[in-house]
Design an enzyme around this catalytic site. Structure first.
Site, PDB file in Angstrom:
ATOM      1  CE  LYS A 685     -54.095  -3.207 -18.761  1.00 28.27           C
ATOM      2  NZ  LYS A 685     -53.302  -2.570 -17.678  1.00 28.27           N
ATOM      3  CD  GLU A 765     -47.572   6.976 -31.227  1.00 26.37           C
ATOM      4  OE1 GLU A 765     -46.669   7.440 -31.266  1.00 26.37           O
ATOM      5  OE2 GLU A 765     -48.449   6.989 -32.119  1.00 26.37           O
ATOM      6  CB  CYS A 799     -42.409   8.602 -24.343  1.00 25.35           C
ATOM      7  SG  CYS A 799     -43.635   9.646 -24.795  1.00 25.35           S
ATOM      8  CD  GLU A 899     -38.386   5.402 -22.565  1.00 22.29           C
ATOM      9  OE1 GLU A 899     -38.867   4.555 -22.804  1.00 22.29           O
ATOM     10  OE2 GLU A 899     -38.880   6.548 -22.991  1.00 22.29           O
TER      11      GLU A 899
END
Ligand SMILES: Cc1cc2nc3c(=O)[nH]c(=O)nc-3n(C[C@H](O)[C@H](O)[C@H](O)COP(=O)(O)OP(=O)(O)OC[C@H]3O[C@@H](n4cnc5c(N)ncnc54)[C@H](O)[C@@H]3O)c2cc1C
Length: 1013
Positions: A685, A765, A799, A899
């Site tokens: 996906k 992750e 990231c 973040e």
């Protein structure tokens, strides 16, 4: 004599005899009463001797030289001395050991010792420069002229990191020309250097590096860079015309070669410079295709009916070019056999002399043989001695210079001017050059090689004349003999064919839009009524295309197909499974530029980053294919007789792969191919922002031979299709990369709704809040460029991106000032424009979130750089957010903790490394981190105490490469082993052990008959 006459064997032999005679003559003129490599000063000579005697010591010595100008106190000098020279394997000689003793932290001699060291270092550096500024250089330049030596002046400084630095560099050249030319008018004439066979020579001669004139110079943006450099150079050349000076363009690293020549020829083609004949450029003989460069220059000059000066050199970046080519997997542009460079120098010297109608030759070398070859050839061709000149570097080869002068030849010194800090790179290059094993000066003046040896003709290697390989060749991988893993080389955009290929692919893909992609279920395309539109973030009015959306029945069918395909795929030989990955890699190589172009359209990835993403996808396929083969054979464990224990792996079942949009092909490929090659079947996906890129992977795996049902593709929103996969009872494994919130949610849901008869395995992750520490002794050129690249590359949407920079107090002000200017210089624009450094963010929602963080930053910190929206709005209504930098950020502030996934950087100040580490480790994430430092102790400490998954030292913190930098974090940065590393595939497997008792009625087969080794 005409050129052809020089090519007959007998003439060749007699020319060789003349070269040798000229070389012997030069040697006879060298005053060898006091031979020394560089300097008569005892300390300096000793330092060079140490460096040449011990490679390890040389590295530390030159590193100390490199860091020295940034050391602000005696204590810092002493600390670095101790750190460099007390490392294991470094044996400081007696005198240095004594200095180290005196520089002990509690030594009463410390201030005096460091004073002496400082004085000696500065005096050493000053050997290579003629002054700190133009004014102080004047007296040295006069002295040179009094000795009958001309000069070409170079303002020290390498690449500029910002437009303001580039503008300052240009200004300094303009001032220099004014000041010098005014002074030079009063100098007495020196005919030997003021007159050539073709007429008078300018007294003032300057050398310029193009990288100093434009901070955004980039071969990928070839046209933009050429235009920008021409704009910056034009006033300088104009000033040279006005003041009667000479301008030379130096040649730097190979990647700027074509650009420099284009700047040179295009500028001189401008009407105002058509009659200007006091310009020169360089040819680097160490480049395998330097002959083509020279031919192009002479062809151009002839076509224009003009004359230019060419300085022939071997090339100053040999170590850099060879290491870079090896790191990148590119063919080295330089010769790797020293005599090839020497032979090419002689050959090119001859070509230049044969083209004296359009080329005014300058031979720049300290090598007596190379110079003798040029001189003898010139004389043989009937050129007068003032029809060419010899050039050498200030501070080097003084004995050779004396001999050249004694022969009555025209000599010019390359004379750098500037302060020691910006000059350090130049200084270190000179030290390396002098102490290199193959350096002529070292051979002649340090190692004491005999004259016969030094003047023998260079013997070229067998492939000297082979046409240089321009691009790497990567063969398809055979699963039966895969060979060692190699990273897919990134496109070298210094090569015109790569630039053209990617730009053409962008146009081709743009012409094909909008695209359309079905689902893939059980080996068949499936079209559904629901549609998901994919928009170009740089032009939201442009649809990249649409994909079919999966409904609940499609999810059920895809998982059922994957379940049904599982047993056969599980039992297929590993070689067959790996073969699918290797074939997919080969297909991707064939379509690399198109795939990258699609990423540019759909994810707003810049051209270079998109290329890197496809390369990484290929790497995953190649690496995991090999890993599957490595892990396949059962391993024997234990050594007890009468028993055979086999340890082997089985796949887990159906894997749901849920991928992010920021590395739309690489991460999806990595997770899906690892699952697949391990024997699982896959339902993918892709992210809803990049469904068309995701669809390419499904198509490619299918074309590579993945059997029906082993790879299925669903499209749709994460909360619908993703969630349905996560809770599906037939799914055994979920591989997810994305945000922390979604990752935690998936883990919870997976635990709540286990599989039919298994606990779902989740590999997640997640994000990062990554910091780079900039030490007090950091090279700020490196620090600024690497922080800018890590923080703002792909708009900070990685990231691994740097979102905090922690700067030690002594470096803080200068670093921040340069960082802000460097960031301000980044051009914002559409990602398919090679001039853009920052594109739009991925979506309107992402932009809104980032804007909220910016507003938050404005409340809790001090904006050091804000990029407001332009009055006319951003181009094409793209989702742009300019870069933002905040200072005075408290470590606990929201913008220092959460973040952001956008171009927002928090700068924090630390008093010392202790505090820097506390701040760096003070978030809930632990993904990447960086340290820019030249202190071995700080580096050693951070290795242990900077607790992140991937720590990068003295480089940027993004761009992990498969196998070289296995990637992934811990703490809130995720659960899972490192992608692209040796443990990654294990997560997609379950280990099993079979123990067989081989003892029957008291006897066992001998151990070697046991199976399973
Ligand atoms: C006045 C002047 C201006 C210069 N301007 C430039 C410039 O604009 N751009 C630039 O790049 N350089 C420039 N140089 C530096 C020059 O390129 C050389 O690095 C330097 O002069 C040393 O070469 P040499 O002939 O003096 O010494 P040598 O000792 O004979 O040659 C050393 C050179 O050989 C080459 N070499 C070393 N090892 C190998 C190997 N294993 N295989 C193949 N080749 C090898 C390298 O180029 C090395 O620098 C300039 C030099 C001078 C004197």
């Amino acid at each position: 004599m005409d050129a052809r006459e020089l090519t007959s064997p007998s003439i060749e032999a007699s020319l060789e005899a003349e070269i040798q005679a000229t070389a012997r003559h030069l040697f006879s003129l060298i005053d060898d009463a006091r031979p020394s490599l560089l300097s008569q000063e005892r300390w300096q000579q000793e330092m060079m001797d140490w460096a040449m005697a011990d490679e390890r010591l040389k590295v530390e010595l030159f590193r100390f030289v490199d860091v020295f100008p940034t050391l602000r106190s005696s204590r810092e000098i002493a600390r670095h001395l101790r750190e460099y020279f007390s490392q294991p394997g470094v044996e400081p000689p007696g005198a240095l050991r004594a200095a180290l003793g005196a520089a002990g932290p509690r030594s009463p001699l410390l201030p005096a010792a460091t004073r002496v060291i400082r004085r000696e270092m500065l005096s050493f550096a000053h050997r290579f420069i003629v002054g700190d500024d133009a004014r102080s250089a004047l007296s040295e330049l006069r002295r040179l002229r009094d000795r009958g030596v001309g000069f070409t002046l170079d303002l020290l400084g390498e690449a500029s990191v910002s437009e303001s630095e580039a503008a300052a560099y240009q200004r300094r050249y303009l001032e220099l020309l004014d000041d010098l030319c005014a002074a030079a008018a009063a100098w007495p004439a020196v005919p030997a250097i003021d007159q050539a066979s073709w007429g008078p020579l300018p007294r003032v001669n300057v050398s310029i590096k193009v990288t100093s004139l434009d901070s955004q110079i980039d071969p990928l943006d070839f046209r933009g860079s050429v235009d920008a450099v021409k704009d910056a150079l034009r006033p300088v050349v104009r000033k040279a015309v006005e003041t009667g000076a000479f301008v030379n363009l130096d040649l730097e690293q190979f990647r700027y070669r074509d650009l420099t020549y284009t700047v040179f020829t295009e500028l001189l083609d401008e009407p105002e410079f058509r009659a200007f004949d006091q310009a020169g450029v360089v040819v680097q003989a160490y480049l395998r295709d330097a002959g083509d460069d020279l031919q192009a220059l002479t062809g151009w000059a002839r076509a224009r009916g003009r004359v230019v000066t060419v300085r022939l050199v071997k090339g100053a970046y040999w170590d850099y070019e060879t290491v870079l080519a090896e790191q990148e997997g590119w063919p080295a542009p330089v010769f790797t056999h020293k005599p090839d460079s020497d032979a090419n120098f002689e050959r090119l010297a001859r070509t230049m002399l044969e083209s004296a109608d359009v080329i005014r030759p300058a031979f720049a070398s300290h090598n007596v043989r190379s110079l003798a070859a040029a001189v003898a050839t010139a004389r043989r061709l009937g050129l007068p001695d003032d029809g060419f000149e010899i050039q050498m570097l200030h501070g080097m080869g003084d004995q050779v210079k004396a001999a050249v002068l004694a022969m009555g030849l025209r000599l010019r010194e390359y004379a750098p001017v500037g302060e020691v800090i910006p000059g350090m790179a130049y200084f270190v290059r000179r030290l390396l050059e002098n102490t290199a094993n193959e350096s002529f000066l070292r051979g002649a003046f340090a190692d004491g090689a005999g004259v016969d040896e030094l003047i023998t003709p260079p013997a070229p290697s067998a492939d000297h004349d082979a046409p240089p390989r321009r691009l790497p060749v990567v063969e398809p991988t055979d699963p039966a003999a895969p060979g060692p893993f190699e990273n897919q080389p990134h496109a070298d955009f210094a090569r015109v064919e790569n630039r053209t290929k990617h730009l053409k692919a962008l146009r081709r893909v743009a012409d094909r839009l909008p695209l359309e992609a079905p689902l893939l279920i059980d080996g068949r395309d499936r079209r559904t009524p629901g549609r998901l539109a994919s928009l170009d973030p740089a032009r939201p009015a442009r649809a990249v295309g649409t994909v079919c959306v999966a409904g609940p029945a499609d999810v059920a069918d895809a998982v059922a197909a994957a379940s049904a395909a599982f047993p056969a795929w599980r039992d297929a030989p590993a070689r067959e499974r790996a073969g699918v990955l290797f074939r997919a890699a080969q297909i991707m190589r064939g379509e690399l530029a198109e795939l990258a172009a699609l990423e540019t359209c759909e994810a707003a990835k810049g051209i270079r980053e998109a290329d890197a993403d496809v390369c990484e996808a290929i790497d995953f396929l190649e690496y995991y294919g090999r890993e599957a083969l490595r892990l396949d054979p059962p391993r024997r464990v234990g050594h007890a007789p009468g028993e055979v224990n086999q340890y082997f792996y089985q796949p887990r079942g159906v894997a749901a792969v849920i991928a992010p949009w920021n590395f739309p092909l690489a991460i999806l490929t990595g997770m899906a191919s690892a699952a697949l090659v391990a024997g699982n079947t896959v339902v993918m996906k892709p992210a809803e922002q990049t469904p068309l890129v995701g669809a390419q992977l499904a198509r490619i795996l299918r074309a590579a031979g993945a059997p029906a049902g082993t790879v299925n593709l669903l499209q749709g929103l994460g909360e619908d299709v993703g969630e349905a996969l996560v809770v599906h009872p037939e799914v055994a494994l979920i591989a997810f990369t994305g945000s922390r919130a979604v990752g935690l949610h998936i883990m919870q849901r997976a635990a709540e709704r286990p599989g039919r008869s298994w606990i779902k395995k989740v590999i997640a992750e997640l994000g990062g809040k990554n910091a780079i520490i900039v030490d007090a002794d950091a090279d700020l050129d490196v620090a600024v460029l690497e922080v800018v690249g890590s923080a703002f590359g792909y708009q900070g949407q990685k990231c691994s991106a740097c979102s905090r920079v922690i700067v030690l107090e002594p470096a803080f002000d200068e670093f921040v000032a340069r960082l802000v200017e460097a960031t301000r210089s980044l051009r914002i624009g559409p990602p398919d424009d090679p001039a853009s450094r920052l594109g739009p963010v991925v979506s309107a929602e992402a932009r809104a979130t980032i804007r909220e963080y910016v507003a938050r930053g404005e409340r809790e910190a001090k904006p050091a750089l804000a990029t407001p929206e332009p009055e006319s709005g951003w181009p094409d209504g793209g989702y742009y957010v300019g870069p933002h930098i905040f200072t005075d950020v408290a470590p606990g502030a929201v913008i220092a903790q959460e973040e952001i996934f956008g171009p927002v950087l928090a700068v924090l100040k630390a008093h010392d490394l202790d505090e820097a580490l506390v701040i760096a480790n003070g978030t809930s994430y632990a993904l990447t981190g960086g340290l820019i430092s030249r202190s071995p102790a700080a580096i050693a400490r951070c290795r242990h105490e900077f607790r992140v998954g991937n720590l990068y030292i003295n480089r940027g913190i993004t761009g992990a490469m498969v196998e070289r930098h296995p990637f992934g974090g811990f703490a809130m940065s995720g659960v899972g082993s490192k992608a692209g590393g040796p443990d990654y595939l294990l997560q997609f497997l379950e280990p099993r052990v079979v123990t067989e008792n081989t003892l029957r009625r008291g006897f066992a087969p001998p151990p070697e008959d046991d199976v399973g080794e």
